[in-house]
Design an enzyme around this catalytic site. Structure first.
Site, mmCIF file in Angstrom:
data_model
loop_
_atom_site.group_PDB
_atom_site.id
_atom_site.type_symbol
_atom_site.label_atom_id
_atom_site.label_comp_id
_atom_site.label_asym_id
_atom_site.label_seq_id
_atom_site.Cartn_x
_atom_site.Cartn_y
_atom_site.Cartn_z
ATOM 1 N N LYS A 186 48.345 -29.727 64.208
ATOM 2 C CA LYS A 186 48.590 -31.164 64.691
ATOM 3 C C LYS A 186 50.204 -31.646 64.936
ATOM 4 C CE LYS A 186 44.800 -33.016 62.830
ATOM 5 N NZ LYS A 186 44.038 -34.479 61.508
ATOM 6 N N LYS A 244 56.495 -28.867 54.075
ATOM 7 C CA LYS A 244 57.351 -29.773 54.292
ATOM 8 C C LYS A 244 58.584 -30.889 54.587
ATOM 9 C CE LYS A 244 52.707 -31.664 56.027
ATOM 10 N NZ LYS A 244 52.402 -30.495 57.323
ATOM 11 N N LYS A 255 49.623 -20.738 62.639
ATOM 12 C CA LYS A 255 47.949 -21.615 62.477
ATOM 13 C C LYS A 255 47.996 -22.682 63.879
ATOM 14 C CE LYS A 255 48.768 -24.449 59.013
ATOM 15 N NZ LYS A 255 47.969 -25.457 58.218
#
Ligand code: TYM
Length: 330
Positions: A200, A117, A197
Site C-alpha cells: 500500500k 519502518k 512486494k
C-alpha cells in the site's frame, strides 16, 4: 466433541485492500472459515494503524473500508467473528502490557520490520512502533489462536508471538499455544514495479480490489518488461513478477505457456497484460458487486461488528483474567 482449532487474522486500517492482502491473507481466511475444524476470528487492526503517521479524521473511514472489503470477499459473519480491534482495546492493550514484561528492547529493535519502518519514517520511531509485534502477539494469544493466515512478510512477527507464548508459559505458568502461519499460494505477491512486494505504501506497486478493468489495465501498462525473448526466464524483476501474477490468476499452465514462448518465438507483453487484466477483473467483479450492495446496508454491517466484538470479548476476558491471576494481580 473435539475442540476446534482457533484461527485469528487481522489487516491494518490503512485503506482499501490490494491483491497482496487478498491472495496472501484473505484467501487463507476464507479457506479456514469454510472448514468446520476451525473457529475463525478476523479483525481490522486500527490500533496498529496508529504506529505510523496517520490522519485521525479518516481513521474510521479506513477501518470501514477494510470491513467492507472483508465482507465483499466472502468473510461470512455466520461462520467467522468479525470485529474492530479498538473495540477491545481495554483487553488487548492490557495484555500487550503484560506481555511486554517478557520482551527485551533489543529483540524488538533488531526486527527487520521495525528497522524498515524507521527508515521509512525516521521522525516517527515511537514506542508504539517498537511495541507493534507485542500488540500483534496480544491480538493472537488473547484467543489462544494457533493458526494465522497471513503473508510471508509477517513471519518475523509470528516468531515473536511464539517467543512470547513460550516465555509467558515458562515465567508465569500460562498455557499459550505457539501460533504458526497458514500459507496460501499467494503468500508473496510481487510489486508491479518489478522490485519487492506489492504494498500500500509503494505507489505503482499495487492493484486494489475496487479497481475497474480500465484501471487494472492502466496499472499493468506501467509494469516494466523486456524484449520478450531470451535463453533464460528472468528470476527477478518486472517480467518475473508478471509471470508470477499470471500463475496466480490464470494458473500454472498459462505461466508455462508464456515461459515456452519466452525461449522460442517471444512473448507479446501487450497480449499478456490484456489477458492478465481480464483474469484479475473476472475475479474482482463479483467482489465489487457485493461491496456496492453492502455499502447500502450500514445497519447490517454495524450489527455484524457488534456481534463479532461481543463474541471476541467473551474469549478475551477469560484469557486476561487468567493472566492476571497467574501474574499475581488476583
Ligand atoms: P498488513 O495490513 O500489512 O497486511 C495485511 C495482510 O496482507 C498480507 N500482505 C501480503 N501478502 C502477500 N503478498 C503481499 N505483497 C502482501 N502485502 C500484504 C500480510 O502478510 C497480511 O497478512 N501485522 C499485520 C496486521 C496484524 C495481524 C495481527 C495479522 C496485526 N495483528 C494478528 C494477523 C494476526 C499487518 O501488517 O498486516
Amino acid at each position: 466433541m473435539t475442540k476446534k482449532t482457533r484461527v485469528l487474522s487481522g489487516i491494518r486500517a490503512t485503506g482499501r485492500l490490494h491483491l497482496g492482502n487478498y491472495l496472501g491473507a484473505v484467501r487463507g481466511m476464507l479457506e479456514l472459515q469454510n472448514d468446520p475444524r476451525y473457529e475463525t476470528l478476523y479483525c481490522v487492526v486500527d490500533l496498529h494503524a496508529t504506529t505510523t503517521p496517520y490522519d485521525p479524521k479518516i481513521l474510521k473511514q479506513k477501518t470501514r473500508d477494510v470491513v467492507l472489503d472483508y465482507l465483499s470477499c466472502g468473510i461470512d459473519p455466520k461462520k467467522s467473528h468479525l470485529y474492530i480491534q479498538s473495540e477491545l482495546a481495554d483487553l488487548i492493550a492490557q495484555l500487550s502490557f503484560y506481555f511486554s514484561t517478557v520482551v527485551t528492547i533489543a529483540r524488538m529493535q533488531h526486527l527487520p520490520t521495525f528497522k524498515d519502518k524507521v527508515k521509512q519514517y525516521p521522525e516517527h520511531a515511537t514506542m508504539a512502533l517498537l511495541n507493534y509485534p507485542v500488540l500483534m502477539a496480544a491480538d493472537i494469544l488473547i484467543y489462544k489462536a494457533s493458526l494465522i493466515p497471513v503473508g510471508i512478510d509477517q513471519e518475523p512477527h509470528l516468531e515473536v508471538a511464539r517467543e512470547i507464548a513460550r516465555k509467558m508459559n515458562d515465567t508465569y505458568g500460562t498455557d499459550f499455544p505457539e501460533p504458526t502461519r497458514f500459507a496460501t499460494k499467494g503468500e508473496y505477491v510481487p510489486s508491479l514495479t518489478g522490485v519487492g512486494k506489492m504494498s500500500k505504501s509503494v505507489p505503482g506497486s499495487f492493484i486494489n480490489l475496487t479497481d475497474d478493468l480500465e484501471t487494472i489495465k492502466e496499472r499493468l501498462s506501467h509494469a516494466p518488461t523486456d524484449s520478450g525473448k531470451g535463453e533464460k526466464i528472468p528470476k527477478e524483476g518486472g517480467v518475473s513478477n508478471l509471470l508470477k501474477l499470471v500463475e496466480l490468476f490464470e494458473g500454472e499452465d498459462k505461466r508455462v505457456h508464456y515461459e515456452k514462448l519466452y525461449t522460442s518465438s517471444g512473448i507479446k507483453y501487450s497480449e499478456l497484460k490484456q489477458g492478465l487484466a481480464e483474469a484479475i477483473y473476472k475475479e474482482l467483479k463479483p467482489i465489487q458487486e457485493k461491496r456496492r450492495e453492502l455499502e447500502s446496508k450500514p445497519e447490517y454491517v454495524d450489527e455484524v461488528l457488534r456481534q463479532g466484538a461481543e463474541k471476541a470479548r467473551k474469549i478475551a476476558e477469560s484469557t486476561v483474567n487468567e493472566v492476571k491471576e497467574k501474574m499475581g494481580f488476583k
